[in-house]
Structure formats: structure tokens, C-alpha cells
Motif scaffolding. Structure first.
Motif, short mmCIF file in Angstrom:
data_model
loop_
_atom_site.label_atom_id
_atom_site.label_comp_id
_atom_site.label_asym_id
_atom_site.label_seq_id
_atom_site.Cartn_x
_atom_site.Cartn_y
_atom_site.Cartn_z
N ILE A 1 4.27 -4.55 18.08
CA ILE A 1 4.98 -3.27 18.03
C ILE A 1 5.81 -3.16 19.30
N GLU A 2 7.13 -3.08 19.14
CA GLU A 2 8.05 -2.90 20.26
C GLU A 2 8.39 -1.43 20.37
N ALA A 3 7.97 -0.81 21.46
CA ALA A 3 8.18 0.62 21.65
C ALA A 3 9.12 0.87 22.82
N LYS A 4 9.80 2.00 22.77
CA LYS A 4 10.70 2.41 23.84
C LYS A 4 10.05 3.55 24.63
N TRP A 5 10.18 3.50 25.94
CA TRP A 5 9.61 4.53 26.79
C TRP A 5 10.11 5.91 26.36
N ASP A 6 9.18 6.83 26.21
CA ASP A 6 9.44 8.23 25.87
C ASP A 6 9.98 8.42 24.46
N THR A 7 9.91 7.39 23.64
CA THR A 7 10.21 7.53 22.21
C THR A 7 8.90 7.38 21.45
N PRO A 8 8.41 8.44 20.84
CA PRO A 8 7.10 8.35 20.19
C PRO A 8 7.09 7.33 19.05
N VAL A 9 5.92 6.75 18.86
CA VAL A 9 5.65 5.87 17.72
C VAL A 9 4.58 6.55 16.87
N ARG A 10 4.86 6.65 15.59
CA ARG A 10 3.90 7.20 14.63
C ARG A 10 3.49 6.08 13.67
N VAL A 11 2.20 5.91 13.45
CA VAL A 11 1.71 4.83 12.60
C VAL A 11 0.76 5.39 11.55
N LYS A 12 1.02 5.07 10.32
CA LYS A 12 0.05 5.29 9.25
C LYS A 12 -0.82 4.04 9.18
N TRP A 13 -2.04 4.15 9.68
CA TRP A 13 -2.98 3.03 9.70
C TRP A 13 -3.80 3.05 8.41
N ILE A 14 -3.70 2.00 7.61
CA ILE A 14 -4.27 1.95 6.27
C ILE A 14 -5.41 0.94 6.24
N ASN A 15 -6.57 1.36 5.76
CA ASN A 15 -7.69 0.45 5.53
C ASN A 15 -7.52 -0.13 4.13
N ASP A 16 -7.08 -1.38 4.06
CA ASP A 16 -6.84 -2.05 2.77
C ASP A 16 -7.79 -3.23 2.60
N LEU A 17 -9.02 -3.06 3.07
CA LEU A 17 -10.02 -4.13 2.94
C LEU A 17 -10.61 -4.09 1.54
N LYS A 18 -9.77 -4.57 0.60
CA LYS A 18 -10.10 -4.56 -0.83
C LYS A 18 -9.75 -5.91 -1.43
N ASP A 19 -10.32 -6.21 -2.59
CA ASP A 19 -9.96 -7.43 -3.30
C ASP A 19 -8.82 -7.14 -4.27
N ALA A 20 -8.44 -8.16 -5.05
CA ALA A 20 -7.29 -8.01 -5.95
C ALA A 20 -7.53 -6.96 -7.02
N ALA A 21 -8.79 -6.71 -7.35
CA ALA A 21 -9.12 -5.71 -8.36
C ALA A 21 -9.23 -4.30 -7.79
N GLY A 22 -9.05 -4.17 -6.47
CA GLY A 22 -9.13 -2.86 -5.85
C GLY A 22 -10.51 -2.44 -5.41
N ASN A 23 -11.47 -3.36 -5.49
CA ASN A 23 -12.83 -3.06 -5.04
C ASN A 23 -12.98 -3.43 -3.56
N PHE A 24 -13.89 -2.75 -2.88
CA PHE A 24 -14.09 -3.03 -1.46
C PHE A 24 -14.58 -4.46 -1.27
N VAL A 25 -14.26 -5.04 -0.12
CA VAL A 25 -14.81 -6.34 0.25
C VAL A 25 -15.83 -6.11 1.37
N PRO A 26 -16.95 -6.81 1.34
CA PRO A 26 -17.91 -6.69 2.44
C PRO A 26 -17.39 -7.41 3.68
N HIS A 27 -18.12 -7.24 4.76
CA HIS A 27 -17.68 -7.86 6.00
C HIS A 27 -17.76 -9.37 5.93
N LEU A 28 -16.85 -10.03 6.63
CA LEU A 28 -16.90 -11.49 6.75
C LEU A 28 -18.08 -11.94 7.61
N LEU A 29 -18.60 -11.04 8.44
CA LEU A 29 -19.58 -11.38 9.46
C LEU A 29 -20.82 -10.50 9.30
N PRO A 30 -21.95 -10.90 9.88
CA PRO A 30 -23.20 -10.15 9.69
C PRO A 30 -23.22 -8.85 10.48
#
Length: 684
Positions: free
Chosen positions: A117-146
Motif C-alpha cells: 500500500i503506497e500512501a501519501k502523507w496526510d492523505t487518509p487511506v480507507r480499507v475495507k478488510w474482508i475475511n474471505d477464508l472460504k472454499d469454492a463452495a462458499g464454506n469456511f476453511v479451517p486453519h492451515l495450522l494447529p
């Protein structure tokens, strides 16, 4: 080499006692463990060109209250990535990436690490952070790690009343395999509101199918912050996403973003989600650097990647961000991370609830292969010219000591750290034997001058330890020279064009305005708790407070994440935080929301039997290292020292401070702090 470290142990009566054990036994065993089923010595080195992260495309430019705001839509999703050399299997990872672009040239690419992300001083950045940890069918995926569900963690299965707690169990549980929460923290974003800081209890699950009934889908603070963001910015949060805004009033600097979910940061970050966030311009930007020979603006090495550059690039970059991380792999290409506490010290249980040890959490983890920008042991072709590298130590527990000593004729100058430019360039070749110490999450803005390096292939080394870092004053074994002692290769070629950049010795960096004097001095402690059931077995790491008597002796009290706020600066106050490290290892301490000054360090004496600290008789404060001048957001707190930092707390709200050894952060070495009063309606 035998060194010792001290752990704080709580007895059944909660009386503080101290316990010491020998690193030569337990700690050396950690370093000797190879990790996964893929032997690092069988992985070819320097076959993959370094990936130079492209620039994240903006989704839009919007106007609010007469000011432009750069808007992004960024998701985290699963992918397969060629981290190991071609010919070895791809690796399942998670990565951030843009989901839309205002330009047809925008690169909609998910990667680990992600685009910058390249930001400019005093220019705000707004981000829509999306959790898309889903499979192709739209179901949640479990963690890769324990995932260890016995820690104080996000705990979605606990529902609305049990989320963000340490659950109790009647028998030792296996790893959690449900939907994965995330919340993104832009590390180093000073002056950001708490609703946008990535508070560890403001997580959210994906809007996915298969989530069991009764699961909490958002953290305890999500709703409160959603309401605040709506009132402050006119934005709406919803299932599977949150919208954060960053003011970018920092000095021009290298910051970065990563996940910050309670009790899961080590796993979520290890799975891949991270990226650079570079602030440019303003009163301390590149254009304010002067060539002292002429009094005119200096020329820093460049160019850097820019939005809408072609990918793969058709230009040669001379400003390059480099995220260095340690990882281990299995033969099928998957990431290895231990699924049992036995990995650390051989303790095979019984675990919770029969004892005080969690079954999966490991006090530290050291990968046995080094990656840079998402590839194991890559190479970068450079010309006989000056280059600007923005280094990030993105490891789990590993302190790095980058070693340029195997590159004949090289000159290495540090010009910046986490808070932007230093007071003056620091010649690491002359004063530090061509080495650069980097704690976890620290950044270093470095000019590497290859002008006088003979054409050839040279390895950037690492002489930091394959175990917890005891500090530079202690002896330690350097990393394995055949594996973790090598970072990447530089292939030096003759210069194709003259180098217009200003030699670093002639760079006059922008002036640093110091913070005002402090009105409060706050003594704090770094502690570690030992098991009451097993000898030499750490249970958790802790932050705490120190109460001094009239004779200069302080009693340390460990504090858990769940306990009430004990650090509560007034809005606008300047404070000095004195961090007494009563453990045997160095800890990188990160304070959210602020950029601070390193004031000094001083030797202390630790009374192991009584849990007390005091300044060492006759000791004097030592100034910060030359590369710690200016402003920082992460500082190395050395064992046997008090480290003092000065910060001004201008933004009211609820934030955190913590150790950035991720395994420590995830198990109690993190505390909330609040600037200003409690606000109506905030969670308890």
C-alpha cells in the motif's frame, strides 16, 4: 557455550519466586529440531528471483469533508503459492489482495506477503478488510495450522458470552478446526483511531457457510467499533468485513500490515497474511533530504514500484522492500508448525486440565529455512550502484543480525527505521562491522552501495542465533551457516548506466522535532511464568507493573490480558515507559498508536528469589544506538536492563502494547492500554 535465563514462577500461594534454567539443554534442543519432513539442506538455494512486491491498486478515490481519501477493498483468502523453488510442491498459504481496482491496469493479485500500500502523507487511506477464508463452495476453511483452544484467544465456539476468553476443559482438547477469525493491524500507524487499529478482540469470521450454530461471528469489541466508525467516517461494517481508516500523519516511513487476532496472531501471520505500507511525502519525506555538498535536494536510489507498473515488471527497481521470515516445510510443500508442546521441550503431558501447560502452544518457534518476499533463499541481480532496501524482520521468534561481511567492497548505510529518517546516516560498515541487528517487527531503511563490489555472486548472511536472543552483551551461537545463516544472494553486474544517487555520506536528513518533556514515568515489567507441574517448562510470558519502595527496589507484578487496564495516559500526555526486563532473553516491545523516542537503557539487578528489580549500583544510563535515533514503534528490551521510551498519547481510545515474539504475544504477553477516560458503552 552455556548461558542462563530466568523465568518468573508463580507458586500455588501466588508468592513470586524465580527459577533459572540452562539454555544449553532446552534451548539448544530447539535449534537442533529440523521442523517438518522437508530437509532444508536438500532445498536448492538462489534459484528463484526475488519477488519485488507490486503496489496495491486503489478501488476508488473519494472525497470527505473536503479531503481526498484513497479507498481500497482488500480480502484475505486461501491460495497455493510457489514458495519453494520450482520443481518442489507449491505451498497452501493465505494472502491479502485487492478485490477491485479503479483502473483496468490494477493488479488483482493475492500473495504472501501481499502487495504494498503506497500512501501519501496526510492523505487518509480507507480499507475495507474482508475475511474471505472460504472454499469454492462458499464454506469456511479451517486453519492451515494447529490452533490451541486452551489459550486466552478469540474462541468463536464460546458464543457471545464465552468469546475472547480462556475456556475451561474437562479433558485435553485437540486443535480447533472451525472458521478462522481475522482483524488487520497496520503496524506503525500512529494517530489511528482505536476503531481502525485492529484491536485483538475486534475480529470477525468470514460470511461463510457451515459455521456451527451458536458460534460468535465477531469479537467483543467489533460492534462498539462498528458504531464508532459509522459515526466518525460514515461507513458500514457487515458480515465478514470491517472498514478502517488511517490518517497517515506519520513521518514518511516504512510500516506494514498483518493479522492481530487474539491468541492466533502467530498462526495467522505464519500462514502468510502481511504486506508493506509505505508513507511518502510531507515535511520529512524524500524530497526534504539535502545533498550537503550543494545544498540542493538529494537523490535517493530509485525507482520503486509504482501503481499500475507491469507485472512482472519491465523496469529495474533500485528501491526494494524486503520482508525476511523464517519458515519450515513438509515434503508435500505445506507449511510446518508444531502441533504439540512436546516439540519445544519434550514435555508430553499431561496437559490442561491436569496441569498448567497448554497442549499445542510452543514458547518460541524457529523455522529452519529463510524466505524473502515469499520465496526461500531467492537471488536479486544488482548493478554496481547504490540500492535502497527497506528491510522488515517478519519472523516468528527470531532476531536477525544481517551480515554483509561476505560482500567485498560493499558499504552499508542505515538512513531510517520504523519512524522514518534517522537524525543522520549511520555507516554500518564503519561502526558495526557490516552487520545490522533487527528485532521482530523492526524495520530498517538501508542504502547498500555495490559500486565497488566486484561482479559476482554474494550471500547476505545472518549471524543471529537459532534460539532466543540473549542480547549483544551475551555469548550466543550464530545461525546454522548452511541454512538459517543465509538469507539471499546478490548477483552483482556492471552498471548499465551512471548512478545519479547521492552518496549516503552526503545525505542531510530532515530535522527531528523531539517530543515534549514527560509528565509521567511509568515502570513496567517483562516476566515469564514457569510451570508448577513440570521442571524447566515455561507456561506463558507476561507484561506487568513495577511498584518501587522508597529505597529504589521494585516489586514486579505480572498482569494478564483479562485484567483491568493499568496503563491509562491522559489524552495529550507525554510519558516515559520504563521497561524492566526481568527475563533472560531480549523482547521486541511494540506500542500501538504512537511513535516513540528511545531515551536510554540502564543495567538492573534482578532478585530472583523475591521477584524484585533495582538499578545496578553505579550504573549509568546508556544512550540509544545510532540507528535508534528519531522515532520508533518497536524497541528491543534487553535482559538485565531497563529500556526507557518516551511517547505522546494524542489519540483517545483502547489500544495494546505487547512483545512481538508472536508466540509470546499470543499467550499473555500483551496488555490493553487506554488513552483518556472510559467511553460510554465500551465493552467491559
Amino acid at each position: 557455550m552455556v548461558t542462563r535465563r530466568a523465568f518468573l514462577k508463580y507458586t500455588a500461594s501466588t508468592v513470586l519466586t524465580w527459577f533459572a534454567f540452562d539454555r544449553f539443554g532446552i534451548r539448544k534442543a530447539i535449534a537442533d529440531i529440523p521442523g517438518g519432513s522437508l530437509d532444508p539442506r536438500g532445498v536448492p538455494k538462489f534459484e528463484t528471483p526475488l519477488l519485488i512486491p507490486p503496489v496495491m491498486p486503489r478501488a476508488a478515490k473519494i472525497a470527505r469533508a473536503g479531503k481526498n481519501v484513497d479507498y481500497y477493498e482488500i480480502s484475505m483468502k486461501p491460495l497455493h503459492q510457489q514458495i519453494l523453488p520450482v520443481g518442489l510442491p507449491a505451498t497452501p498459504v493465505w494472502g491479502y489482495g485487492a478485490v477491485t481496482s479503479a483502473s483496468k491496469k490494477g493488479l488483482l493479485l493475492h500473495n504472501a506477503p501481499s502487495l504494498t500500500i503506497e500512501a501519501k502523507w496526510d492523505t487518509p487511506v480507507r480499507v475495507k478488510w474482508i475475511n474471505d477464508l472460504k472454499d469454492a463452495a462458499g464454506n469456511f476453511v479451517p486453519h492451515l495450522l494447529p490452533v490451541d483452544p486452551t489459550l486466552h484467544w478469540a474462541n468463536p465456539p464460546g458464543g457471545a458470552t464465552g468469546r475472547d476468553t480462556r475456556p475451561t476443559f474437562t479433558e485435553t482438547p485437540g486443535p480447533y478446526d472451525g472458521p478462522v477469525p481475522i482483524v488487520t493491524h497496520v503496524h506503525g500507524a500512529a494517530g489511528v483511531g482505536d476503531e481502525s487499529d485492529g484491536y485483538a478482540e475486534a475480529w470477525y469470521l468470514p460470511a461463510a457457510g457451515g459455521i456451527p450454530p451458536g458460534f460468535a461471528t465477531e469479537g467483543s469489541w467489533y460492534g462498539f467499533f462498528a458504531d464508532k466508525a459509522a459515526a466518525k467516517f460514515g461507513v458500514t461494517w457487515g458480515p465478514g468485513y470491517a472498514v478502517f481508516q488511517y490518517p497517515n500523519k506519520n513521518r514518511a516511513s516504512t510500516i506494514w500490515y498483518h493479522d492481530h487476532t487474539l491468541g492466533m496472531t502467530r498462526l495467522n501471520v505464519y500462514a502468510g497474511p502481511a504486506g508493506f505500507y509505505i508513507i511518502r511525502g510531507g515535511p520529512a519525506g524524500d524530497d526534504t533530504v539535502i545533498d550537503s555538498r550543494t545544498g540542493t535536494p538529494a537523490i535517493l536510489p530509485g525507482p520503486a514500484p509504482r501503481e499500475h507498473d507491469k507485472f512482472p515488471p519491465n523496469k529495474s527497481y533500485r528501491e526494494i522492500p524486503m520482508a525476511i521470515q523464517d519458515r519450515s516445510f513438509n515434503a508435500d510443500g505445506s507449511l510446518f508448525y508444531p502441533d504439540t508442546r512436546t516439540f519445544f521441550d519434550g514435555v508430553a503431558g499431561p496437559f490442561v486440565p491436569e496441569s498448567d501447560l497448554s497442549p499445542i502452544w510452543n514458547p518460541e518457534f524457529f523455522g529452519n529455512m529463510m524466505t524473502v518476499n515469499g520465496n526461500t533463499w531467492p537471488f536479486q541481480t544488482v548493478e554496481q550502484a547504490r540500492y535502497r532496501f527497506r528491510f522488515l524482520n517478519g519472523c516468528q521468534s527470531r532476531f536477525l543480525i544481517l551480515d554483509f561481511g561476505n560482500i567485498p567492497g560493499v558499504e552499508v548505510w542505515q538512513i531510517g527505521n520504523e519512524g522514518g529518517f534517522l537524525a543522520a546516516p549511520v555507516n554500518l560498515t564503519a561502526i558495526n562491522d557490516n552487520t545490522l541487528l533487527m528485532g521482530l517487527a523492526e524495520r530498517a531503511d538501508v542504502i547498500v552501495d555495490f559500486t565497488n563490489v566486484p561482479p559476482g555472486h554474494y550471500v547476505l548472511g545472518n549471524v543471529g542465533p537459532d534460539e532466543p536472543f540473549p542480547g549483544l552483551e551475551d555469548e550466543f551461537d550464530a545461525a546454522d551457516p548452511d541454512t538459517t545463516g543465509q538469507i539471499m544472494q546478490f548477483r552483482v553486474a556492471p552498471a548499465a548506466r551512471p548512478d545519479p544517487s547521492t552518496p549516503p555520506a552526503f545525505l542531510q536528513l530532515p530535522a527531528i522535532t523531539p517530543l515534549p518533556p514527560e509528565t509521567v514515568t511509568r515502570p513496567l515489567a517483562l516476566l515469564e511464568e514457569m510451570s508448577a507441574a513440570f521442571e524447566d517448562a515455561p507456561v506463558e510470558a507476561l507484561l506487568g507493573t513495577v511498584a518501587f519502595d522508597g529505597n529504589g527496589t521494585g516489586v514486579c507484578t505480572g498482569r494478564l490480558w483479562m485484567e483491568p487496564v493499568s496503563e491509562n495516559p491522559e489524552t495529550g500526555a507525554t510519558e516515559v515507559w520504563e521497561i524492566y526486563n526481568a527475563t533472560g532473553d531480549a523482547h521486541p516491545i511494540h506500542i500501538h498508536e504512537v511513535a516513540f523516542e528511545v531515551v536510554n537503557r540502564q543495567d538492573i539487578v534482578v532478585d530472583e528469589a523475591e521477584g524484585r528489580v533495582a538499578l545496578a549500583p553505579g550504573s549509568e544510563p546508556a544512550p540509544p544506538a545510532a540507528w535508534e535515533t528519531g522515532f520508533k514503534d518497536t524497541v528491543i528490551a534487553y535482559p538485565g536492563h531497563v529500556t526507557r521510551v518516551r511517547a505522546r498519547f494524542n489519540t483517545p481510545g483502547q489500544f495494546t502494547w505487547h512483545c512481538h515474539i508472536l508466540e509470546h504475544e499470543d499467550n499473555e504477553m500483551m496488555r490493553p492500554f487506554r488513552v483518556g477516560p472510559v467511553r460510554p458503552g465500551q465493552p467491559g
